[in-house]
Structures are given as C-alpha cells and as structure tokens.
Design an enzyme around this catalytic site. Structure first.
Site, mmCIF file in Angstrom:
data_model
loop_
_atom_site.group_PDB
_atom_site.id
_atom_site.type_symbol
_atom_site.label_atom_id
_atom_site.label_comp_id
_atom_site.label_asym_id
_atom_site.label_seq_id
_atom_site.Cartn_x
_atom_site.Cartn_y
_atom_site.Cartn_z
ATOM 1 N N LYS A 37 0.825 -1.209 0.000
ATOM 2 C CA LYS A 37 0.000 0.000 0.000
ATOM 3 C C LYS A 37 0.864 1.265 0.000
ATOM 4 O O LYS A 37 0.617 2.183 -0.768
ATOM 5 C CB LYS A 37 -0.890 0.063 1.255
ATOM 6 C CG LYS A 37 -1.892 -1.048 1.392
ATOM 7 C CD LYS A 37 -2.805 -0.802 2.598
ATOM 8 C CE LYS A 37 -2.096 -0.783 3.940
ATOM 9 N NZ LYS A 37 -1.612 -2.100 4.389
ATOM 10 N N ARG A 70 -9.098 1.064 9.268
ATOM 11 C CA ARG A 70 -8.667 -0.314 9.478
ATOM 12 C C ARG A 70 -9.711 -1.117 10.234
ATOM 13 O O ARG A 70 -9.503 -2.297 10.498
ATOM 14 C CB ARG A 70 -7.382 -0.313 10.306
ATOM 15 C CG ARG A 70 -6.139 -0.629 9.510
ATOM 16 C CD ARG A 70 -4.982 -0.496 10.495
ATOM 17 N NE ARG A 70 -3.829 -1.225 10.108
ATOM 18 C CZ ARG A 70 -2.779 -0.690 9.508
ATOM 19 N NH1 ARG A 70 -2.777 0.559 9.159
ATOM 20 N NH2 ARG A 70 -1.733 -1.429 9.250
ATOM 21 N N ARG A 90 11.667 -6.054 4.354
ATOM 22 C CA ARG A 90 11.264 -4.649 4.366
ATOM 23 C C ARG A 90 12.198 -3.776 5.194
ATOM 24 O O ARG A 90 12.640 -4.153 6.266
ATOM 25 C CB ARG A 90 9.841 -4.532 4.909
ATOM 26 C CG ARG A 90 9.301 -3.130 4.810
ATOM 27 C CD ARG A 90 7.833 -3.140 4.701
ATOM 28 N NE ARG A 90 7.220 -3.241 6.023
ATOM 29 C CZ ARG A 90 5.949 -2.899 6.231
ATOM 30 N NH1 ARG A 90 5.196 -2.477 5.241
ATOM 31 N NH2 ARG A 90 5.447 -3.016 7.436
ATOM 32 N N ARG A 134 11.734 -2.241 10.867
ATOM 33 C CA ARG A 134 10.761 -1.823 11.863
ATOM 34 C C ARG A 134 10.592 -2.905 12.912
ATOM 35 O O ARG A 134 10.557 -4.081 12.593
ATOM 36 C CB ARG A 134 9.412 -1.571 11.185
ATOM 37 C CG ARG A 134 9.135 -0.113 10.992
ATOM 38 C CD ARG A 134 7.984 0.093 10.073
ATOM 39 N NE ARG A 134 6.803 -0.665 10.452
ATOM 40 C CZ ARG A 134 5.661 -0.599 9.767
ATOM 41 N NH1 ARG A 134 5.591 0.160 8.693
ATOM 42 N NH2 ARG A 134 4.627 -1.295 10.147
ATOM 43 N N ARG A 187 -0.145 -9.375 13.161
ATOM 44 C CA ARG A 187 -0.698 -8.298 12.327
ATOM 45 C C ARG A 187 -1.559 -8.860 11.211
ATOM 46 O O ARG A 187 -2.566 -8.273 10.827
ATOM 47 C CB ARG A 187 0.438 -7.437 11.771
ATOM 48 C CG ARG A 187 1.051 -6.557 12.853
ATOM 49 C CD ARG A 187 2.378 -5.993 12.429
ATOM 50 N NE ARG A 187 2.256 -5.015 11.374
ATOM 51 C CZ ARG A 187 3.253 -4.682 10.561
ATOM 52 N NH1 ARG A 187 4.413 -5.282 10.665
ATOM 53 N NH2 ARG A 187 3.074 -3.782 9.642
HETATM 54 P P1 ADP Z 1 1.384 -1.784 7.732
HETATM 55 O O1 ADP Z 1 0.483 -1.236 6.683
HETATM 56 O O2 ADP Z 1 2.634 -2.325 7.186
HETATM 57 O O3 ADP Z 1 0.702 -2.722 8.676
HETATM 58 P P2 ADP Z 1 1.310 0.768 9.159
HETATM 59 O O4 ADP Z 1 2.490 1.637 9.181
HETATM 60 O O5 ADP Z 1 0.140 1.191 8.352
HETATM 61 O O6 ADP Z 1 1.858 -0.653 8.718
HETATM 62 O O7 ADP Z 1 0.781 0.521 10.653
HETATM 63 C C1 ADP Z 1 1.640 0.122 11.690
HETATM 64 C C2 ADP Z 1 0.893 0.027 12.994
HETATM 65 O O8 ADP Z 1 0.326 1.310 13.341
HETATM 66 C C3 ADP Z 1 -0.307 -0.922 13.007
HETATM 67 O O9 ADP Z 1 0.079 -2.256 13.235
HETATM 68 C C4 ADP Z 1 -1.152 -0.322 14.129
HETATM 69 O O10 ADP Z 1 -0.652 -0.684 15.386
HETATM 70 C C5 ADP Z 1 -0.944 1.153 13.954
HETATM 71 N N1 ADP Z 1 -1.985 1.752 13.071
HETATM 72 C C6 ADP Z 1 -1.780 2.366 11.868
HETATM 73 N N2 ADP Z 1 -2.947 2.773 11.320
HETATM 74 C C7 ADP Z 1 -3.925 2.395 12.190
HETATM 75 C C8 ADP Z 1 -5.350 2.494 12.206
HETATM 76 N N3 ADP Z 1 -6.017 3.065 11.185
HETATM 77 N N4 ADP Z 1 -6.003 1.983 13.269
HETATM 78 C C9 ADP Z 1 -5.358 1.412 14.301
HETATM 79 N N5 ADP Z 1 -4.031 1.274 14.340
HETATM 80 C C10 ADP Z 1 -3.306 1.752 13.319
#
Ligand code: ADP
Ligand code: ZN
Length: 210
Positions: free
Chosen positions: A13, A88, A123, A156, A167
C-alpha cells in the site's frame, strides 16, 4: 481524488501510495507514519500507542480517528488525498463517513499470506522520513540509505516474524471486513499484487482510470 488503500500489512500500500501521490499531486496520509512520528517525538499520543504497535495490535479507534480528522482538515487535503492504513476497522470507516469526507473509492491490493511473510522479512524503512524499501523488490540506489532524504534504512520493530503473524490475523479479523463495507457502497476496486512494484502499479493505475 479521495482514495483509500486497503490490503494486508506488507501488501505494498505504502509503495503504491507514494507513486499515486506523485502522479495525481495529492498527499498520502499514512496513520502508521503519523503514529510512528508521534512515538519518536515522545508525545502523549505516541506513548499511548507504543504498546499496541509493538505487539502488532491496532491502536484504539478514538485515537486514530482523532488523528485523521485533524489531518484531513489541513489545507493540502483540499484537492484530495490517499489514505494509507486508514480506516482499518468498521467503526473507523463509519467515523470517516460521518465526518463527511466523501471517498471516491477503496482499492484493495490482494496478496497471499505466505507471500506477505516473505516480503516483510526484507522490508526496510527510512528512519528519518518513513519511506519504505525492500532488500529484493525495491532496492534503494545506495544500500541502507534513503533515496529521498539520505536517512538510514532500518527494520521496523513490528516487522519481526512473530509480530507479523499477529498483524496478519488482526488484518483478517478487523480490516478485511471493510472490503464488504465499501463493496456495499459500490466503491470497492480490487487488484492482485504482483511480484514487481511496477507491475502492480500498472494494474492500480488502470483500475483507477476506468
Ligand atoms: P502496515 O500497513 O505495514 O501494517 P502501518 O504503518 O500502516 O503498517 O501501521 C503500523 C501500525 O500502526 C499498526 O500495526 C497499528 O498498530 C498502527 N496503526 C496504523 N494505522 C492504524 C489504524 N487506522 N487503526 C489502528 N491502528 C493503526
Ligand atoms: Zn528518507
């Protein structure tokens, strides 16, 4: 264009968001990047989010909804934006609808779980600006260094294998139902993620242009 990108963690994404952002000249709003920046700056919100992120769990809805509301009201969002990582959960999607931000479409990038696990292990992200790279699929020009800001590329903490599995489960349970949510609104587009970034981009752009 107001676009939501859906997909499992590691589906690509963020990478596609950067490309679409540049092509359409609209900002990418990544809740993950915003939360990580808050964490790094030691803000109250960042401190609250840390335990959730590190375990691979979602940060509570009210926290991310607050972040997004503030961010989407900034002036650079007037001509559209790409949402990477938000919503999400169903309550987050409902909050977005309630706020009156009228989304054009939700594009889901589909990648099998087995492929996700493989991808996450390679990554790397820029410590400074958050740009993402991959040791195989998206190499930086200079190993370990960000193309955009020359920051150092790091793994990360939540990309460790154990956390990745959690996740993925969280994605299937809480985020994947959003596909039905947006399909019911007639807004869902689906693209099969490809091995090569540019092949996925071609599919994404053609889906958006039709
Ligand atoms: P990826 O898309 O690789 O999972 P992100 O950088 O989008 O990674 O998200 C990393 C973490 O940040 C998630 O695992 C969550 O803990 C938190 N997070 C990000 N966006 C949201 C969201 N919309 N709602 C809840 N938690 C979020
Ligand atoms: Zn950088």
């Amino acid at each position: 264009m107001k676009l939501i990108l859906l997909g499992a963690p590691g589906a690509g994404k963020g990478t596609q968001a950067e490309i679409i952002s540049e092509k359409y000249n609209i900002p990418t709003i990544s809740t993950g990047n915003i939360i990580r920046a808050a964490l790094k700056n030691g803000t109250e919100m960042g401190l609250k989010a840390k335990s959730y992120i590190d375990a691979g769990n979602l940060v509570p809805d009210d926290v991310v909804i607050g972040i997004i509301k503030e961010r989407l009201n900034e002036s650079d969002c007037a001509n559209g934006y790409i949402l990477d990582g938000f919503p999400r959960t169903i309550p987050q999607a409902e909050a977005l609808d309630d706020m009156g931000f009228d989304i054009n479409c939700a594009l889901s990038i589909e990648v099998a779980d087995s492929e996700i696990v493989k991808r996450m292990s390679g990554r790397r992200v820029c410590e400074k600006c958050g740009a993402s790279y991959h040791t195989e699929y998206k190499k930086p020009a200079k190993e370990g260094v960000c193309n955009l800001c020359e920051g150092t590329l790091v793994i990360r903490k939540d990309d460790e294998p154990q956390t990745v599995m959690n996740r993925l489960n969280v994605y299937h349970e809480q985020t994947e139902p959003l596909k039905e949510y947006y399909a019911a609104q007639g807004k869902l587009l689906t693209v099969e993620g490809q091995d090569k970034v540019e092949d996925t981009t071609a599919l994404v752009l053609s889906a958006l242009e039709n």
